[in-house]
Design an enzyme around this catalytic site. Structure first.
Site: not given
Ligand code: NAD
Length: 486
Positions: A289, A388
């Site tokens: 991040c 990002e």
């Molecule tokens: P995401 O935000 O969807 O996932 C993060 C967490 O949220 C996971 O545990 C996932 O299971 C959960 N999640 C997903 N959908 C949800 C919902 N509807 N309700 C509740 N929880 C839910 O991220 P992703 O799809 O794994 O990655 C996509 C993009 O997000 C990446 O390309 C990146 O840009 C960003 N990302 C950022 C970080 C960070 O550290 N800030 C971390 C992971 C991904």
């Protein structure tokens, strides 16, 4: 690297018991694109049981957590830090295989996880309220109270570190926790949960429900009996969970990533800046991040600096985590396809790849590798400067003076970190004040380091702070007590 003979449990941890779910999910090693084990696929039913167990533990209906003093909680956290350190080889091997990150980075992550428990273990009995001078016939004080059930939804890029950051602070403050790790990578989290129960954490204080975001994650964010929600991940999912939590007036902490600039002036120590710029974008293959994903360089030194940067990028190698190369793979085929599509669109828009790394000889086939790339000739306002990308891709822009540097630095909706490289003290402070972000580094770039340093975003990067004492406070709410004593 230690052999992965012993995978963590395939169940969810609920109320101190490991509970099998109806279905399981495959876990893939991103360096090879092959399944290595399976994890539980928790659904609304398991989430509900976990939230109830956490509520019972907090209220004293299950186990004796509610009677633990702050000092006793701190002592447990310190002992748990030692248990993590004793298991570090296995935890690092799991983290390396599961996320694909280089083994030395995985080892660093486990060490950081233990440090979170050590830091918050020491802090647990040092968190206190205040007394407030009021009318003479009053005694007024504030108490810092735990929220109750803390829901934590964490991502796949730093499972062990973010487990440490969220769980250690929440427990130090006296809360109980229901944690939903990411489906892409959660083996270290499951092992940590196993270690926590073995270390004598009372039942229901820490519950872990693996599963899909749209199932277990959505059920947790919308649960009416959670008292606090902390989420780390994408802005889109962050918005979704915050809306769900708002239905029940649950406070949220959102950590949603960034598009952080490293700003290099001509008077800087260019050698140190170069090293930090490369490190800041290739760490965890750019899936961080706080990655320094934009380089702003003063035009009078741009040519020599970019020539040296290009040399460094060309020398970078990608390989499986256990080979401990510069970069591992991306986490999944989906992330790789998404990044490649954006890079193709960028090239079609005339953006130049000035230099790129390579796959190491003998790197496994089937891995989700994207080599590090240095992008130049970028039209103002292009998506690669605003979005990002979450990969090892550095976007370069030139600037003439301080005013232009500040305007470019702030030309994004994100605001997580910034690095300023200059020897001019006045300029350091002017820029640090003007930059819209949660953390600013001068002549350094502490990507995600420093567990003691409050961390969090502005704007699209989210809100609320984790890490350090501020992170501990954010897992408490304030109660004001006013006593009229006559
Ligand atoms: P995401 O935000 O969807 O996932 C993060 C967490 O949220 C996971 O545990 C996932 O299971 C959960 N999640 C997903 N959908 C949800 C919902 N509807 N309700 C509740 N929880 C839910 O991220 P992703 O799809 O794994 O990655 C996509 C993009 O997000 C990446 O390309 C990146 O840009 C960003 N990302 C950022 C970080 C960070 O550290 N800030 C971390 C992971 C991904």
């Amino acid at each position: 690297m230690p052999a992965l003979t012993d995978m963590p449990r395939r169940e969810a941890l609920i109320g101190g018991d490991w509970v099998a779910t109806l279905e399981t999910l495959p876990v893939e090693a991103p360096a090879r694109g092959e399944a290595i084990t399976r994890i539980a696929r928790g659904q609304a039913e398991e989430v509900d049981a976990a939230v109830r167990a956490a509520g019972d533990a907090f209220a004293g209906r299950l186990g004796d957590w509610s009677r633990w003093s702050a000092r006793r909680r701190g002592e447990w956290l310190l002992a748990f830090a030692t248990a993590i350190e004793a298991d570090h080889a296995r935890l690092a091997a799991l983290e390396c295989a599961d996320t694909g990150k280089p083994l030395s980075q995985a080892r660093g992550d486990i060490a950081a996880c233990a440090r979170y428990f050590r830091f918050y273990g020491g802090a647990a009995d040092k968190l206190h309220g205040e007394t407030i001078p009021f009318e003479t016939d009053f005694a007024v004080m504030t108490w810092r109270e735990p929220y109750g059930v803390c829901a934590q939804i964490i991502p796949w890029n730093y499972p062990a570190q973010i487990f440490g950051r969220c769980v250690a602070a929440a427990l130090a403050a006296g809360n109980s926790v229901v944690l939903k790790p990411a489906e892409e990578a959660c083996l270290s989290v499951l092992r940590l949960a196993e270690l926590a129960t073995r270390a004598g954490l009372p039942p229901g204080v820490l519950n872990v429900v693996p599963g899909l975001g749209r199932e277990a994650g959505a059920a947790l964010a919308a649960h009416p009996r959670i008292d606090h929600l902390s989420f780390t991940g994408s802005p889109e999912t962050g918005t979704r969970v915050a809306k769900a939590a708002a239905e029940h007036h649950v406070p949220v902490t959102l950590e949603l990533g960034g598009k952080s600039p490293q700003i290099v002036f001509a008077d800087a120590d260019l050698e140190s800046a170069l090293a930090a710029v490369v490190r800041g974008i290739i760490q965890n293959a750019g899936q961080t991040c706080s990655a320094g994903s934009r380089l702003l360089v003063q035009r009078e030194v741009a040519e020599p600096l970019l020539a040296r940067l290009a040399e460094r990028f060309s020398a970078l190698r990608c390989d499986a985590g256990e080979a401990d190369a510069d970069c591992g793979p991306l986490i999944s085929a989906r992330q790789k396809a998404g990044l490649e599509a954006r890079l193709e669109a960028a090239r079609a828009d005339g953006i130049r790849v000035l230099a790129q790394g390579q796959l190491a000889e003998g790197a496994p086939a089937g891995g989700h590798f994207v080599v590090p790339q240095l992008l130049t000739d970028i039209p103002a306002g292009h998506a690669v400067l605003r979005e990002e990308l979450f990969g090892p891709v550095l976007a370069v822009q030139g600037f003439d003076d301080e005013a232009e540097a500040l305007s470019l630095a702030n030309a994004t909706d994100f605001g997580l970190c910034a690095g300023i490289w200059t020897r001019d003290g006045g300029r350091q402070l002017r820029l640090a004040k003007g930059i819209r972000s949660g953390q600013v580094f001068v002549n350094d770039y502490g990507a995600a380091g420093g567990i003691e340093l409050p961390f969090g975003g502005v704007g699209r990067s989210g809100h609320g702070r984790e890490k350090g004492f501020e992170g501990l406070r954010s897992y408490t709410r304030l109660k004001t007590l006013a006593i009229r004593h006559g």
